[in-house]
Structure formats: C-alpha cells, structure tokens
Design an enzyme around this catalytic site. Structure first.
Site, PDB file in Angstrom:
ATOM      1  N   LYS A  20       0.679  -1.084   0.045  1.00 57.26           N
ATOM      2  CA  LYS A  20       0.050  -0.194   0.356  1.00 57.26           C
ATOM      3  C   LYS A  20       0.666   1.316   0.055  1.00 57.26           C
ATOM      4  O   LYS A  20       2.154   1.448   0.317  1.00 57.26           O
ATOM      5  CB  LYS A  20      -1.133  -0.265   1.501  1.00 57.26           C
ATOM      6  N   ARG A 114       1.806  -7.124   8.648  1.00 56.11           N
ATOM      7  CA  ARG A 114       1.316  -6.126   9.417  1.00 56.11           C
ATOM      8  C   ARG A 114       1.775  -4.823  10.955  1.00 56.11           C
ATOM      9  O   ARG A 114       1.109  -4.151  11.193  1.00 56.11           O
ATOM     10  CB  ARG A 114      -0.561  -6.349   8.972  1.00 56.11           C
ATOM     11  N   HIS A 127      -2.141  -5.675   1.414  1.00 55.33           N
ATOM     12  CA  HIS A 127      -3.496  -6.379   1.042  1.00 55.33           C
ATOM     13  C   HIS A 127      -3.166  -7.767   0.567  1.00 55.33           C
ATOM     14  O   HIS A 127      -2.055  -8.426  -0.014  1.00 55.33           O
ATOM     15  CB  HIS A 127      -3.939  -5.567   0.046  1.00 55.33           C
TER      16      HIS A 127
END
Length: 212
Positions: A20, A114, A127
């Site tokens: 991202k 993450r 993602h």
C-alpha cells in the site's frame, strides 16, 4: 482396517498482494520476505489508482463507515501490485500478513508483516485476497492483460503428468546417465528446456524456388 492416504496432488494457487502507498518505500525488503517464504512473484507492477478505481476494487466494502477513508488512503499515492504463486498461496499469504488490524497484529502476531509495517486498522500496509475466487477477480482487476486459465488439479493434473511430464523427465534422466556430464543439474536443465513437449516447433517448407 488400513487407512488409505489420499494421493498427493499438484495445485499451485495464485493470490494478489498489494504493497500500500504508505509503505512503498519498503518494497525491496517486503519482496525479499515474500521470496524467502516460498512464493514466486509471477507479475508485478507499480501504479496509482484513482478514487473511482479504488471504489471498484473494494466494491464489497461499499456502504461501510470506513469506505471513504479506505478509498482516499488507497488512492493517496503509488502502490505495488503482485501476483504471488505457491501451494496454498491464499492461506499462506494471509498467515504471513497477520490480522487486518495492525494494532491487534502487533499484540497477537508480532512477526507478521502487518505488525511490522502497519500502523492501525486502516493503514495496515499490505493487502491479500480472501479466497481463490476473490484472487482471480482481483488479479484480473490489477492485471487486465493476464489470461487466467484454470489450474489442473486431481485427475486432470495426474493425466497431464503421466502424458507429458513423466515421459520427458524419464527420457532426460536416461540421456543424463548416458552422457555423464560434469555438471548434471545444469545439463539436465538445458536438456529439458530443449526437449520441452510444449515448445513450438517451426517447420520450414522448401519451395521450388529455394530448391532451385
């Protein structure tokens, strides 16, 4: 009573991975982690989505409170899209990512991507597709030029192995034993490339003019 074990099946899944916008500068080290985790990167591109494109990509999230912030975040800068492949790619990639909320990931899965790169529930760095069918749709969205053919599994995979792979490999190993090269691995690799049954064969037709 003897328990019969199911025969192993060859099944290579594909999944979509997105780096991202806020962690694009970490692209190289994230890719290194992906490769070390047994994935192949089949396709890769860097692009920037418009808010409208983000809305279409996350259409299943439409109507949720965070949707406007999500599309604004995902269109805020360039991102990196990748098609990853390996056995059980969807589940392995989700496991490597960790929980979608990065704050929770830092607490429960501190070694997940993450937890390492994400900030909160929205800015969670990466993602991953939720299922095989979702992966196909998302890959087609990010890579519209890619043709996704069904991956053979079960009996179809065994038929393909018996018809094409095993005879070619047996012939290559037989030739290897006869040749006894100094570097057998490289020799066999070159032999298999040369004798690939799917390799196009060009036929040259001699015309009367060429013959004369």
């Amino acid at each position: 009573m003897q328990t019969l074990m199911p025969e192993p099946q060859i099944f290579v899944e594909r999944t979509l991975a997105l780096i991202k916008p806020d962690v694009v500068d970490k692209e190289e080290e994230i890719e290194d982690c992906i490769l070390r985790s047994g994935f192949l990167i089949l396709q890769k591109r860097k692009l920037q989505l418009s808010p409208e494109q983000c809305s279409n990509f996350y259409a299943d999230q439409y109507g949720k409170v965070f949707f406007p912030n999500l599309t604004a975040y995902m269109s805020s800068g360039p991102l990196v899209a990748m098609v990853l492949a390996r056995h059980c790619a969807v589940s392995y990639w989700k496991e490597l990512l960790g929980p979608s909320n990065s704050i929770r990931a830092k607490r429960t899965h501190p070694h997940s991507l993450r937890a390492i790169y994400g900030t909160d529930d929205l800015r969670n760095a990466l993602h991953g597709s939720l299922s095989i069918s979702t992966a196909e749709r998302e890959i087609q969205f990010m890579f519209p030029e890619v043709i996704l053919e069904p991956i053979p599994a079960g009996q179809r995979a065994r038929d393909y192995l018996n018809l094409y792979v095993k005879p070619t490999l047996l012939a290559g190993l037989t030739a290897l034993c006869k040749e006894k090269p100094a570097d057998p691995m490289t020799w066999l690799a070159d032999w298999l490339i040369e004798h690939n049954p799917n390799k196009p064969r060009l036929q040259h037709h001699i015309t009367e003019e060429e013959h004369q």
